[in-house]
Scaffold this active site. Structure first.
Site, PDB file in Angstrom:
ATOM      1  N   HIS A 215       0.851  -1.188   0.000  1.00  0.00           N
ATOM      2  CA  HIS A 215       0.000   0.000   0.000  1.00  0.00           C
ATOM      3  C   HIS A 215       0.888   1.240   0.000  1.00  0.00           C
ATOM      4  CE1 HIS A 215      -4.000  -1.908   1.579  1.00  0.00           C
ATOM      5  NE2 HIS A 215      -3.588  -2.428   0.452  1.00  0.00           N
ATOM      6  N   CYS A 246      -7.345   4.092   1.745  1.00  0.00           N
ATOM      7  CA  CYS A 246      -6.715   3.377   2.861  1.00  0.00           C
ATOM      8  C   CYS A 246      -7.705   3.300   4.002  1.00  0.00           C
ATOM      9  CB  CYS A 246      -5.442   4.044   3.353  1.00  0.00           C
ATOM     10  SG  CYS A 246      -4.699   3.074   4.688  1.00  0.00           S
TER      11      CYS A 246
HETATM   12 MG    MG Z   1      -5.000  -3.760  -0.571  1.00  0.00          MG
END
Ligand code: MG
Length: 305
Positions: A215, A246
């Site tokens: 990420h 996120c």
């Molecule tokens: Mg992911």
């Protein structure tokens, strides 16, 4: 020293936008638009796509249409590698009614995330997965395992490599065919990647069975991915337009964007089988026709240039 001779000729991109991405967005994409997105992604040459999840509809409304979606894309399932997330036996029963040839199970390296996300301890969630994995394999399906929180956890801080490889060893023992290593909060830096892969070596888990899922919350996703590739990893997860945000931080940036990953890989002379222009066309379609906010820097730079 950066040694080009250690780079692979090709890397397999595992597109997670339609599942991981859409699950973590605030909007719900109608089924017909999901179908069109998946068809467009498949036509770009992306070799593997996670398309749905068989979680309870009330828990994840954005993915409540899995059964209908899989009927709609049934013709693609024989020609493309596509998977769906299966949380338990009920999910597997639904998956086995489709033409899917691969499912995925989702474990956690940390107790905090396991309890928050799976509503179970790490051990109890693995006990639920064991018969699911075995039955899926007996039915001829491949099973992809995910482990989340492999580097850092919002409540527990830095995660030990032992926690990760213990869970990995159990999942491989149960029969998974590939494991995706997730940096769910995006805090890892390249040295952490090297350390964790060394821990996998110590358990004799070959890198050919591993994938990475970074990420970009802290801006580290491409650095970590390149480090993993230089260490011998050849399957990388990413999400078209960076779909997914996120879920554990205020940052808008979560999943590594597929367009940025392809830009880097092709720049390095690594083939992906993906038509980059077709990928950009899909990003432009998402932005213009669907109204999705693109988070890929490469796509933003190149679309409407
Ligand atoms: Mg992911």
């Amino acid at each position: 020293m950066f040694d080009r001779s250690t780079l692979p000729n090709s890397v397999t991109i595992y597109e997670v936008g339609p599942r991981d991405g859409l699950q973590n967005e605030k909007f719900v994409l109608p089924t017909l638009l999901k179908v069109e997105l998946i068809k467009r992604l498949a036509s770009t040459g992306i070799p593997a796509i996670e398309v749905a999840s068989f979680v309870r509809a009330d828990l994840v409304p954005a993915l409540a249409d899995a059964d209908e979606l899989l009927l709609e894309i049934a013709p693609l399932l024989s020609t493309h590698r596509m998977s769906a997330l299966v949380p338990n036996q009920k999910g597997l029963d639904r998956a086995l009614k489709t033409e899917l040839r691969e499912i995925a199970v989702f474990a956690s390296a940390t107790e905090s995330f396991s309890k928050a996300n799976l509503n179970n301890s790490v051990a109890d969630s693995l006990d639920i997965f064991t018969p699911v994995i075995r039955q899926a394999r007996d039915s001829g399906l491949d099973v992809r395992g995910y482990i989340s929180m492999c580097f850092g956890d919002p409540l527990e801080g830095k995660v030990s490599t032992k926690q990760v490889v213990d869970v990995a060893e159990r999942l491989f023992g149960d029969g998974i065919t590939q494991l995706s290593i997730g940096d769910t909060i995006g805090t890892a830096t390249p040295g952490d990647v090297v350390d964790l892969l060394a821990a996998f070596d110590s358990r004799a888990i070959p890198r050919s069975l591993l994938a990475v899922h970074f990420h970009d919350t802290y801006g580290q996703a491409l650095s970590n991915t390149l480090t993993a590739i230089l260490e011998g990893i050849t399957t990388v997860d990413s999400s078209i337009a960076g779909l997914g945000g996120c879920p554990f931080a205020k940052s808008a940036t979560g999943n590594l964007a597929t367009e940025d990953l392809v830009w880097q890989l092709h720049g390095l002379g690594i083939s992906t089988g993906i038509d980059f222009q077709a990928l950009l066309d899909t990003s432009a379609w998402l932005a213009e026709k669907v109204g999705i906010n693109i988070r890929s820097k490469a796509a933003i730079a190149l679309i409407n240039q």
